[in-house]
Write a protein that holds these residues in place. Structure first.
Motif, PDB file in Angstrom:
ATOM      1  N   VAL A 170       8.628  -8.231   1.006  1.00 49.06           N
ATOM      2  CA  VAL A 170       9.944  -8.808   1.305  1.00 49.06           C
ATOM      3  C   VAL A 170      10.353  -8.712   2.780  1.00 49.06           C
ATOM      4  O   VAL A 170      10.644  -9.728   3.417  1.00 49.06           O
ATOM      5  CB  VAL A 170      11.010  -8.127   0.420  1.00 49.06           C
ATOM      6  CG1 VAL A 170      12.403  -8.599   0.775  1.00 49.06           C
ATOM      7  CG2 VAL A 170      10.718  -8.400  -1.049  1.00 49.06           C
ATOM      8  N   LYS A 203       9.906 -11.829   5.914  1.00 51.02           N
ATOM      9  CA  LYS A 203      11.038 -12.399   6.664  1.00 51.02           C
ATOM     10  C   LYS A 203      10.718 -12.464   8.154  1.00 51.02           C
ATOM     11  O   LYS A 203      10.946 -13.492   8.802  1.00 51.02           O
ATOM     12  CB  LYS A 203      12.300 -11.552   6.445  1.00 51.02           C
ATOM     13  CG  LYS A 203      12.883 -11.680   5.058  1.00 51.02           C
ATOM     14  CD  LYS A 203      14.331 -11.235   5.074  1.00 51.02           C
ATOM     15  CE  LYS A 203      14.580 -10.078   4.167  1.00 51.02           C
ATOM     16  NZ  LYS A 203      15.941  -9.549   4.252  1.00 51.02           N
ATOM     17  N   PRO A 224       9.099  -5.020   9.566  1.00 46.18           N
ATOM     18  CA  PRO A 224       9.977  -4.028   8.925  1.00 46.18           C
ATOM     19  C   PRO A 224       9.680  -3.914   7.431  1.00 46.18           C
ATOM     20  O   PRO A 224      10.487  -4.308   6.583  1.00 46.18           O
ATOM     21  CB  PRO A 224      11.386  -4.588   9.186  1.00 46.18           C
ATOM     22  CG  PRO A 224      11.187  -6.049   9.293  1.00 46.18           C
ATOM     23  CD  PRO A 224       9.829  -6.248   9.908  1.00 46.18           C
ATOM     24  N   SER A 225       8.527  -3.407   7.136  1.00 39.76           N
ATOM     25  CA  SER A 225       8.079  -3.203   5.758  1.00 39.76           C
ATOM     26  C   SER A 225       8.111  -1.711   5.462  1.00 39.76           C
ATOM     27  O   SER A 225       8.271  -0.892   6.378  1.00 39.76           O
ATOM     28  CB  SER A 225       6.647  -3.739   5.602  1.00 39.76           C
ATOM     29  OG  SER A 225       6.637  -5.150   5.681  1.00 39.76           O
ATOM     30  N   ASN A 226       7.932  -1.378   4.205  1.00 36.72           N
ATOM     31  CA  ASN A 226       7.951   0.033   3.807  1.00 36.72           C
ATOM     32  C   ASN A 226       6.787   0.766   4.492  1.00 36.72           C
ATOM     33  O   ASN A 226       5.619   0.439   4.262  1.00 36.72           O
ATOM     34  CB  ASN A 226       7.809   0.114   2.284  1.00 36.72           C
ATOM     35  CG  ASN A 226       7.955   1.515   1.754  1.00 36.72           C
ATOM     36  OD1 ASN A 226       7.418   2.458   2.319  1.00 36.72           O
ATOM     37  ND2 ASN A 226       8.694   1.655   0.670  1.00 36.72           N
ATOM     38  N   SER A 238       3.591  -0.013   2.263  1.00 34.35           N
ATOM     39  CA  SER A 238       3.201  -1.359   2.702  1.00 34.35           C
ATOM     40  C   SER A 238       2.371  -1.314   3.987  1.00 34.35           C
ATOM     41  O   SER A 238       1.392  -2.040   4.119  1.00 34.35           O
ATOM     42  CB  SER A 238       4.438  -2.239   2.939  1.00 34.35           C
ATOM     43  OG  SER A 238       5.082  -2.525   1.729  1.00 34.35           O
ATOM     44  N   SER A 246      11.999  -1.409  12.654  1.00 39.98           N
ATOM     45  CA  SER A 246      12.457  -0.483  11.618  1.00 39.98           C
ATOM     46  C   SER A 246      12.946  -1.191  10.364  1.00 39.98           C
ATOM     47  O   SER A 246      13.796  -2.080  10.434  1.00 39.98           O
ATOM     48  CB  SER A 246      13.600   0.384  12.156  1.00 39.98           C
ATOM     49  OG  SER A 246      14.033   1.256  11.134  1.00 39.98           O
ATOM     50  N   PRO A 247      12.452  -0.764   9.182  1.00 41.57           N
ATOM     51  CA  PRO A 247      12.999  -1.274   7.929  1.00 41.57           C
ATOM     52  C   PRO A 247      14.226  -0.468   7.481  1.00 41.57           C
ATOM     53  O   PRO A 247      14.867  -0.815   6.492  1.00 41.57           O
ATOM     54  CB  PRO A 247      11.847  -1.070   6.942  1.00 41.57           C
ATOM     55  CG  PRO A 247      11.148   0.146   7.445  1.00 41.57           C
ATOM     56  CD  PRO A 247      11.317   0.163   8.942  1.00 41.57           C
ATOM     57  N   VAL A 284      17.040  -1.877   3.378  1.00 43.06           N
ATOM     58  CA  VAL A 284      17.755  -3.105   3.010  1.00 43.06           C
ATOM     59  C   VAL A 284      17.469  -3.419   1.544  1.00 43.06           C
ATOM     60  O   VAL A 284      18.330  -3.898   0.810  1.00 43.06           O
ATOM     61  CB  VAL A 284      17.310  -4.276   3.918  1.00 43.06           C
ATOM     62  CG1 VAL A 284      18.028  -5.564   3.543  1.00 43.06           C
ATOM     63  CG2 VAL A 284      17.550  -3.929   5.387  1.00 43.06           C
ATOM     64  N   THR A 303      18.943  -6.279  13.419  1.00 43.96           N
ATOM     65  CA  THR A 303      17.653  -6.434  12.733  1.00 43.96           C
ATOM     66  C   THR A 303      17.806  -6.873  11.278  1.00 43.96           C
ATOM     67  O   THR A 303      16.814  -6.987  10.561  1.00 43.96           O
ATOM     68  CB  THR A 303      16.828  -5.130  12.768  1.00 43.96           C
ATOM     69  OG1 THR A 303      17.526  -4.137  12.018  1.00 43.96           O
ATOM     70  CG2 THR A 303      16.578  -4.657  14.186  1.00 43.96           C
ATOM     71  N   MET A 360      18.059  -9.484   8.586  1.00 44.62           N
ATOM     72  CA  MET A 360      17.712 -10.912   8.521  1.00 44.62           C
ATOM     73  C   MET A 360      18.268 -11.529   7.245  1.00 44.62           C
ATOM     74  O   MET A 360      17.633 -11.495   6.200  1.00 44.62           O
ATOM     75  CB  MET A 360      16.190 -11.075   8.586  1.00 44.62           C
ATOM     76  CG  MET A 360      15.592 -10.620   9.902  1.00 44.62           C
ATOM     77  SD  MET A 360      13.780 -10.596   9.861  1.00 44.62           S
ATOM     78  CE  MET A 360      13.479  -9.049   9.014  1.00 44.62           C
TER      79      MET A 360
HETATM   80  P1  GDP Z   1       7.776  -4.950  -0.548  1.00 40.94           P
HETATM   81  O1  GDP Z   1       6.320  -4.598  -0.632  1.00 40.94           O
HETATM   82  O2  GDP Z   1       8.123  -6.230  -1.243  1.00 40.94           O
HETATM   83  O3  GDP Z   1       8.718  -3.815  -0.833  1.00 40.94           O
HETATM   84  O4  GDP Z   1       8.000  -5.396   0.939  1.00 40.94           O
HETATM   85  P2  GDP Z   1       8.124  -4.710   2.341  1.00 40.94           P
HETATM   86  O5  GDP Z   1       7.533  -3.357   2.385  1.00 40.94           O
HETATM   87  O6  GDP Z   1       7.668  -5.710   3.332  1.00 40.94           O
HETATM   88  O7  GDP Z   1       9.665  -4.687   2.460  1.00 40.94           O
HETATM   89  C1  GDP Z   1      10.491  -3.619   2.080  1.00 40.94           C
HETATM   90  C2  GDP Z   1      11.224  -3.130   3.283  1.00 40.94           C
HETATM   91  O8  GDP Z   1      11.785  -4.236   4.001  1.00 40.94           O
HETATM   92  C3  GDP Z   1      12.384  -2.241   2.924  1.00 40.94           C
HETATM   93  O9  GDP Z   1      12.140  -0.964   3.422  1.00 40.94           O
HETATM   94  C4  GDP Z   1      13.587  -2.911   3.573  1.00 40.94           C
HETATM   95  O10 GDP Z   1      14.463  -1.996   4.176  1.00 40.94           O
HETATM   96  C5  GDP Z   1      12.975  -3.816   4.600  1.00 40.94           C
HETATM   97  N1  GDP Z   1      13.768  -5.003   4.868  1.00 40.94           N
HETATM   98  C6  GDP Z   1      14.064  -5.990   3.994  1.00 40.94           C
HETATM   99  N2  GDP Z   1      14.846  -6.905   4.601  1.00 40.94           N
HETATM  100  C7  GDP Z   1      15.055  -6.488   5.879  1.00 40.94           C
HETATM  101  C8  GDP Z   1      15.806  -7.005   6.977  1.00 40.94           C
HETATM  102  O11 GDP Z   1      16.435  -8.054   6.913  1.00 40.94           O
HETATM  103  N3  GDP Z   1      15.772  -6.279   8.147  1.00 40.94           N
HETATM  104  C9  GDP Z   1      15.064  -5.099   8.262  1.00 40.94           C
HETATM  105  N4  GDP Z   1      15.099  -4.463   9.425  1.00 40.94           N
HETATM  106  N5  GDP Z   1      14.373  -4.587   7.217  1.00 40.94           N
HETATM  107  C10 GDP Z   1      14.365  -5.269   6.055  1.00 40.94           C
END
Ligand code: GDP
Length: 319
Positions: free
Chosen positions: A10, A14, A193-195, A199, A222-223, A230, A286, A288
């Motif tokens: 997620v 983005k 900004p993934s986990n 991730s 930073s996520p 988020v 940050t 989105m």
């Molecule tokens: P997952 O495998 O689907 O959980 O995807 P990711 O690891 O890519 O995304 C999860 C992380 O994305 C979470 O820690 C969120 O805080 C972060 N995140 C989601 N949307 C946003 C955003 O708009 N801005 C920022 N900075 N972080 C985001």
């Protein structure tokens, strides 16, 4: 400028979408986490890869952040009416992808080949690569035992308390074809900004990928915003592992890898502490929420990097 982005689902998708809005497609390669991949209803499901591809293809569901827009659920309803597994929802349109991918994997094609073909069919022009064609399932160690990632995340709704992660088979794994070449060609690596735990860490743990990354300029985003994720369990994971979730904690997580770090204006008070880690910083919005936000953050990241090459001799590589 050639960019290599490391992404989960997620949050990663983005920023990748923002980068795709401003870069020529040949200048963007995305390496996606496959640690979340699993088998469900006998089908191979790759949640992060599919989220990134659907997003770039304009097919993603904007409300959930996963799955497809305009989805229907007839198969899901039919399976659950028969008493089948219902803890993971797969929509009808989404199922077409899983059926075709599973069939082709059984015929001996690799995940990276199939992903390339699907991207072509969807008109996705940046290169999207799974981190590896090998199976590297993420296992979550919890107070209720060791759980495969999706069982922890979706079936158990992140309720078990986390104490660690294990990426099975990682020592024997290799990056997917094209990954190392894209890395060597890149001017900048962007950690989306993934986990960080489930991730990005699996990607960083692929042995030869890890060592190749150490020669590249890397900027992380930073996520964690205002101490919270988020979406998803990143902040909860930090807390359960005994670390206060914060932009600073994310910067510390990547400390030996990154040269630049981008984090949110609400966390500006952490700027001095992050700079003390010998990391250059950009404080900006940050979050989105819109397509425009994605593009703006992507632009901020690239301008930040351009500013860094001007002001610093620190980077090796082509910079
Ligand atoms: P997952 O495998 O689907 O959980 O995807 P990711 O690891 O890519 O995304 C999860 C992380 O994305 C979470 O820690 C969120 O805080 C972060 N995140 C989601 N949307 C946003 C955003 O708009 N801005 C920022 N900075 N972080 C985001």
């Amino acid at each position: 400028m050639k960019i290599l982005a490391l992404a989960g689902g997620v949050g990663g998708a983005k920023l990748v979408d923002g980068l795709a809005q401003i870069l020529p497609p040949e200048n963007l390669t995305v390496i996606v986490n496959t640690g979340d991949d699993f088998e469900y209803w006998g089908l191979k499901v790759c949640p992060d890869l599919d989220t990134v591809c659907y997003t770039l293809a304009g097919l993603a569901n904007p409300d959930t952040g996963w799955g497809r827009a305009d989805e229907t659920w007839h198969v899901f309803e039919s399976v659950t009416a028969l008493g089948g597994d219902s803890w993971f929802r797969l929509g009808d349109r989404d199922l077409g992808l899983h059926l075709e991918r599973t069939q082709r994997l059984r015929e001996g094609e690799s995940l990276s080949e199939i992903t390339r073909d699907f991207c072509q069919a969807w008109g996705v022009r940046p290169t999207v690569l799974p981190m590896s064609d090998d199976l590297i399932p993420t296992m979550v160690t919890t107070n209720e035992g060791v759980l495969p990632f999706q069982e922890y995340f979706v079936q158990r709704k992140c309720q078990p308390r986390v104490s660690g992660f294990n990426f099975m088979n990682i020592e024997r794994s290799e990056p997917a074809p094209g990954v190392l070449h894209a890395l060597q060609e890149s001017d900048l690596v962007v950690i989306c900004p993934s986990n960080p735990w489930v991730s990005i860490d699996p990607i960083l743990a692929v042995p030869t990928l890890k060592s190749a990354l150490s020669s590249r300029p890397i900027v992380g985003v930073s996520p964690i915003i205002g101490g919270k994720a988020v979406k998803g369990p990143a902040a909860r994971m930090y807390r359960e592992l005994g670390i206060q979730p914060s932009a600073l904690a994310v910067a510390q997580h990547y400390q030996n890898l990154i040269t630049g770090f981008v984090f949110d204006t609400v966390d500006v008070a952490q700027d001095d502490d992050i700079r003390k880690l010998d990391i250059q910083t950009l404080v900006t919005d940050t979050l989105m929420k819109t397509s425009y936000d994605r593009r703006r953050l992507a632009q901020d990241v690239l301008q930040f990097y351009e500013g860094m090459i001007v002001s610093s001799k620190k980077f090796g590589g082509k910079a």
